[in-house]
Design an enzyme around this catalytic site. Sequence first.
Site, PDB file in Angstrom:
ATOM      1  N   ASP A   1       0.815  -1.213   0.000  1.00 29.51           N
ATOM      2  CA  ASP A   1       0.000   0.000   0.000  1.00 29.51           C
ATOM      3  C   ASP A   1       0.852   1.268   0.000  1.00 29.51           C
ATOM      4  O   ASP A   1       2.002   1.252   0.431  1.00 29.51           O
ATOM      5  CB  ASP A   1      -0.865   0.041   1.266  1.00 29.51           C
ATOM      6  CG  ASP A   1      -2.036  -0.916   1.193  1.00 29.51           C
ATOM      7  OD1 ASP A   1      -2.058  -1.772   0.301  1.00 29.51           O
ATOM      8  OD2 ASP A   1      -2.922  -0.803   2.063  1.00 29.51           O
ATOM      9  N   ASP A   2       0.211   2.336  -0.420  1.00 28.30           N
ATOM     10  CA  ASP A   2       0.660   3.734  -0.239  1.00 28.30           C
ATOM     11  C   ASP A   2       1.689   4.225  -1.272  1.00 28.30           C
ATOM     12  O   ASP A   2       2.027   5.392  -1.272  1.00 28.30           O
ATOM     13  CB  ASP A   2       1.242   4.005   1.167  1.00 28.30           C
ATOM     14  CG  ASP A   2       0.198   3.818   2.264  1.00 28.30           C
ATOM     15  OD1 ASP A   2      -0.963   3.479   1.929  1.00 28.30           O
ATOM     16  OD2 ASP A   2       0.538   3.993   3.439  1.00 28.30           O
TER      17      ASP A   2
ATOM     18  N   HIS B   1      -5.830   2.680  -4.089  1.00 29.86           N
ATOM     19  CA  HIS B   1      -5.793   2.951  -2.641  1.00 29.86           C
ATOM     20  C   HIS B   1      -6.296   4.371  -2.357  1.00 29.86           C
ATOM     21  O   HIS B   1      -5.931   4.962  -1.354  1.00 29.86           O
ATOM     22  CB  HIS B   1      -4.358   2.743  -2.138  1.00 29.86           C
ATOM     23  CG  HIS B   1      -4.238   2.646  -0.645  1.00 29.86           C
ATOM     24  ND1 HIS B   1      -5.131   1.972   0.144  1.00 29.86           N
ATOM     25  CD2 HIS B   1      -3.297   3.143   0.218  1.00 29.86           C
ATOM     26  CE1 HIS B   1      -4.753   2.060   1.412  1.00 29.86           C
ATOM     27  NE2 HIS B   1      -3.654   2.768   1.479  1.00 29.86           N
TER      28      HIS B   1
ATOM     29  N   HIS C   1      -5.621   9.271   0.467  1.00 25.50           N
ATOM     30  CA  HIS C   1      -5.513   8.508   1.720  1.00 25.50           C
ATOM     31  C   HIS C   1      -6.365   9.068   2.842  1.00 25.50           C
ATOM     32  O   HIS C   1      -6.001   9.020   4.025  1.00 25.50           O
ATOM     33  CB  HIS C   1      -4.046   8.391   2.166  1.00 25.50           C
ATOM     34  CG  HIS C   1      -3.757   7.096   2.874  1.00 25.50           C
ATOM     35  ND1 HIS C   1      -3.899   6.948   4.229  1.00 25.50           N
ATOM     36  CD2 HIS C   1      -3.367   5.882   2.413  1.00 25.50           C
ATOM     37  CE1 HIS C   1      -3.579   5.698   4.574  1.00 25.50           C
ATOM     38  NE2 HIS C   1      -3.256   5.036   3.479  1.00 25.50           N
TER      39      HIS C   1
ATOM     40  N   HIS D   1       3.888  -2.306   3.028  1.00 19.14           N
ATOM     41  CA  HIS D   1       3.946  -0.951   2.452  1.00 19.14           C
ATOM     42  C   HIS D   1       5.254  -0.771   1.691  1.00 19.14           C
ATOM     43  O   HIS D   1       6.332  -0.900   2.298  1.00 19.14           O
ATOM     44  CB  HIS D   1       3.835   0.101   3.560  1.00 19.14           C
ATOM     45  CG  HIS D   1       2.520   0.077   4.278  1.00 19.14           C
ATOM     46  ND1 HIS D   1       2.249  -0.819   5.282  1.00 19.14           N
ATOM     47  CD2 HIS D   1       1.392   0.808   4.100  1.00 19.14           C
ATOM     48  CE1 HIS D   1       1.001  -0.622   5.701  1.00 19.14           C
ATOM     49  NE2 HIS D   1       0.447   0.348   5.007  1.00 19.14           N
TER      50      HIS D   1
END
Length: 198
Positions: free
Chosen positions: A7-8, A58, A62, A149
């Site tokens: 993620d991210d 995603h 955020h 991540h």
Amino acid sequence: MVALTFDDGPHSRNTDDIVNIFSKYNAHATFFMLGSNVVKYPDVVKRVYDAGHEIGIHTWSHKELTKLSSDEIKNEVNNTASEIEKITGKKPTLVRPPYGSINEKVRNAIDNPLILWNIDSLDWKSRNKEKIVPLVLNDVQDGDIVLLHDIHSTTVPAVEEILKYLVENDYQIITVSQMLNAKGYDLSKTRIFYSARQ
Ligand code: NI
């Protein structure tokens, strides 16, 4: 089979390092990207896609989706999807909500499968390979979805150890869509997945 998810990102260096490790083990992952980073590093997005990995959404910025309006939720998802599609030519389908935060409104606003996880590496918190690796491997089973991540450099050496163990123990390391399809799930509608354990 196991699905490792990141993620991210994308990140200017660590994402490429992780892609290179996956190539070495002939394995594939799913990268849930932020639209705000996709526009910063389009070349990384392209390399991830060209290496055969799955790219998921995603959101753009955020935010916790449960605190947004339905229209804001749709914008967060759709703007990210179209930026990814501009680069790869393929519209991403899977959505990972930031913080795993979902409710009725989020489910109704998003037409795509929502992919949560059942193994949390806590890599963002420990930033320590010696803690990340056992959290992932101590309880790993067929059908698991692992949260990592690709923005943290400390995750890179952990990924190397995790892949080595999984390959030695005959796990297939494949994308979330490949795993859910292999397990017979229908990905054409909104549904929440934590794993494909059966
Ligand atoms: Ni995130």
